[in-house]
Design a protein around this motif. Sequence first.
Motif, mmCIF file in Angstrom:
data_model
loop_
_atom_site.group_PDB
_atom_site.id
_atom_site.type_symbol
_atom_site.label_atom_id
_atom_site.label_comp_id
_atom_site.label_asym_id
_atom_site.label_seq_id
_atom_site.Cartn_x
_atom_site.Cartn_y
_atom_site.Cartn_z
ATOM 1 N N LYS A 167 3.802 24.889 9.254
ATOM 2 C CA LYS A 167 2.669 25.426 7.819
ATOM 3 C C LYS A 167 3.245 24.742 6.939
ATOM 4 O O LYS A 167 1.930 24.693 6.015
ATOM 5 C CB LYS A 167 3.679 26.792 7.751
ATOM 6 C CG LYS A 167 3.124 27.781 6.721
ATOM 7 C CD LYS A 167 3.495 28.961 6.684
ATOM 8 C CE LYS A 167 3.210 29.455 4.644
ATOM 9 N NZ LYS A 167 3.969 30.396 4.522
ATOM 10 N N TYR A 168 3.943 23.957 6.614
ATOM 11 C CA TYR A 168 4.082 23.014 5.622
ATOM 12 C C TYR A 168 3.264 21.706 5.963
ATOM 13 O O TYR A 168 4.113 21.029 5.028
ATOM 14 C CB TYR A 168 5.291 23.220 4.692
ATOM 15 C CG TYR A 168 5.542 24.684 3.959
ATOM 16 C CD1 TYR A 168 4.780 24.724 2.983
ATOM 17 C CD2 TYR A 168 6.141 25.558 4.730
ATOM 18 C CE1 TYR A 168 5.238 25.964 1.998
ATOM 19 C CE2 TYR A 168 6.302 27.013 4.262
ATOM 20 C CZ TYR A 168 5.716 27.110 2.831
ATOM 21 O OH TYR A 168 5.604 28.128 2.078
ATOM 22 N N GLU A 169 3.424 21.121 7.402
ATOM 23 C CA GLU A 169 3.254 20.074 7.418
ATOM 24 C C GLU A 169 4.234 19.017 7.005
ATOM 25 O O GLU A 169 3.606 17.486 7.428
ATOM 26 C CB GLU A 169 1.682 19.679 6.769
ATOM 27 C CG GLU A 169 0.684 20.231 7.034
ATOM 28 C CD GLU A 169 -0.065 19.452 6.160
ATOM 29 O OE1 GLU A 169 -0.309 18.805 5.089
ATOM 30 O OE2 GLU A 169 -1.677 19.800 6.311
ATOM 31 N N LYS A 170 5.580 19.163 7.867
ATOM 32 C CA LYS A 170 6.512 18.810 8.071
ATOM 33 C C LYS A 170 6.762 18.159 9.684
ATOM 34 O O LYS A 170 7.379 18.574 10.572
ATOM 35 C CB LYS A 170 7.930 19.492 7.522
ATOM 36 C CG LYS A 170 7.754 19.668 6.121
ATOM 37 C CD LYS A 170 7.323 18.310 5.017
ATOM 38 C CE LYS A 170 7.408 18.743 3.779
ATOM 39 N NZ LYS A 170 6.627 18.097 2.736
ATOM 40 N N LYS A 171 4.949 17.379 9.868
ATOM 41 C CA LYS A 171 5.458 16.985 11.035
ATOM 42 C C LYS A 171 6.452 16.158 11.938
ATOM 43 O O LYS A 171 7.366 16.586 12.929
ATOM 44 C CB LYS A 171 4.492 15.784 11.631
ATOM 45 C CG LYS A 171 3.046 16.943 11.605
ATOM 46 C CD LYS A 171 1.883 15.986 11.451
ATOM 47 C CE LYS A 171 0.833 16.466 11.357
ATOM 48 N NZ LYS A 171 -0.448 15.850 11.563
ATOM 49 N N GLY A 172 7.827 15.963 10.960
ATOM 50 C CA GLY A 172 9.040 14.854 11.693
ATOM 51 C C GLY A 172 10.274 16.415 11.722
ATOM 52 O O GLY A 172 10.936 15.427 12.161
ATOM 53 N N PHE A 173 9.884 17.220 10.890
ATOM 54 C CA PHE A 173 10.991 17.879 10.774
ATOM 55 C C PHE A 173 10.884 18.497 12.648
ATOM 56 O O PHE A 173 10.391 18.805 13.623
ATOM 57 C CB PHE A 173 10.816 19.843 10.723
ATOM 58 C CG PHE A 173 11.577 20.329 10.554
ATOM 59 C CD1 PHE A 173 12.656 19.958 9.242
ATOM 60 C CD2 PHE A 173 11.823 21.302 11.238
ATOM 61 C CE1 PHE A 173 14.153 21.013 9.895
ATOM 62 C CE2 PHE A 173 13.087 22.207 11.553
ATOM 63 C CZ PHE A 173 14.230 22.158 10.527
ATOM 64 N N GLN A 174 12.427 18.310 13.129
ATOM 65 C CA GLN A 174 12.647 18.777 14.744
ATOM 66 C C GLN A 174 14.026 19.170 14.784
ATOM 67 O O GLN A 174 14.011 19.922 14.132
ATOM 68 C CB GLN A 174 13.630 17.064 15.019
ATOM 69 C CG GLN A 174 12.735 16.258 15.974
ATOM 70 C CD GLN A 174 12.981 14.904 16.097
ATOM 71 O OE1 GLN A 174 13.209 14.958 17.450
ATOM 72 N NE2 GLN A 174 13.269 13.586 15.287
#
Length: 221
Positions: A167-174
């Motif tokens: 949702k917050y476009e934190k694509k690197g969060f795993q």
Amino acid sequence: NRIYYSFRNITFVIGIIILILNLILLANKKSDKSIGSIDNASGVAILIELAKLIKKDPLNKTDVLFLWCGAEERGLWGSRQYCNKHFEEFIQDYELDKSYNINIDMVGTYIGLLDKLGLIKKKNLNDNLNDVLLASAGQQKITIKKESIKIGSGSSDHQVFRAYAKKYEKKGFQVSLFSTEDDVRYIHSKHDTPDKCSVENLNDCIETCYNAIKSLDLRVE
């Protein structure tokens, strides 16, 4: 058009099946006599021991937040409320594109790690977090079984964190998930007993996570 409608119908049928299975499980959860050894005393115990280790030997560059969520069996309400209240704070305080969520749902007769998502087209749950966890286990000669999502599988709290990161476009969060699919036959019933939770497996999961977290800390620039 026929192909489109076929896929739509298949998706609809699968959706109905999953809904029915979840309703059956929900009804069972309200009346079962489980003492909750695998689900979820195992995960609670592992987190407590991990917290002790981190407190004794803090990391140099990484904060580790320990979270015990309530109401997971009622639609992940605990983690939803937590993320709804705190996720924007995390965005301000941390680099979420370089952050991780390790969800220890349950460890029982073995250690399972969710590897693939998707009922038809399989894809990896994360970019490299599982690789770090598996490497940690391998160094200590610990056996971990790779799991994949199955029809009727329940939800778990990592999904909420993953959704908020998207949702917050934190694509690197795993995110990652420790769960033992073969033990599902025991949970939410009188068969979910302490003898199903191997002490060796619990300790091995603790060691795997602890050393993986330390390894991730060393990678921080």
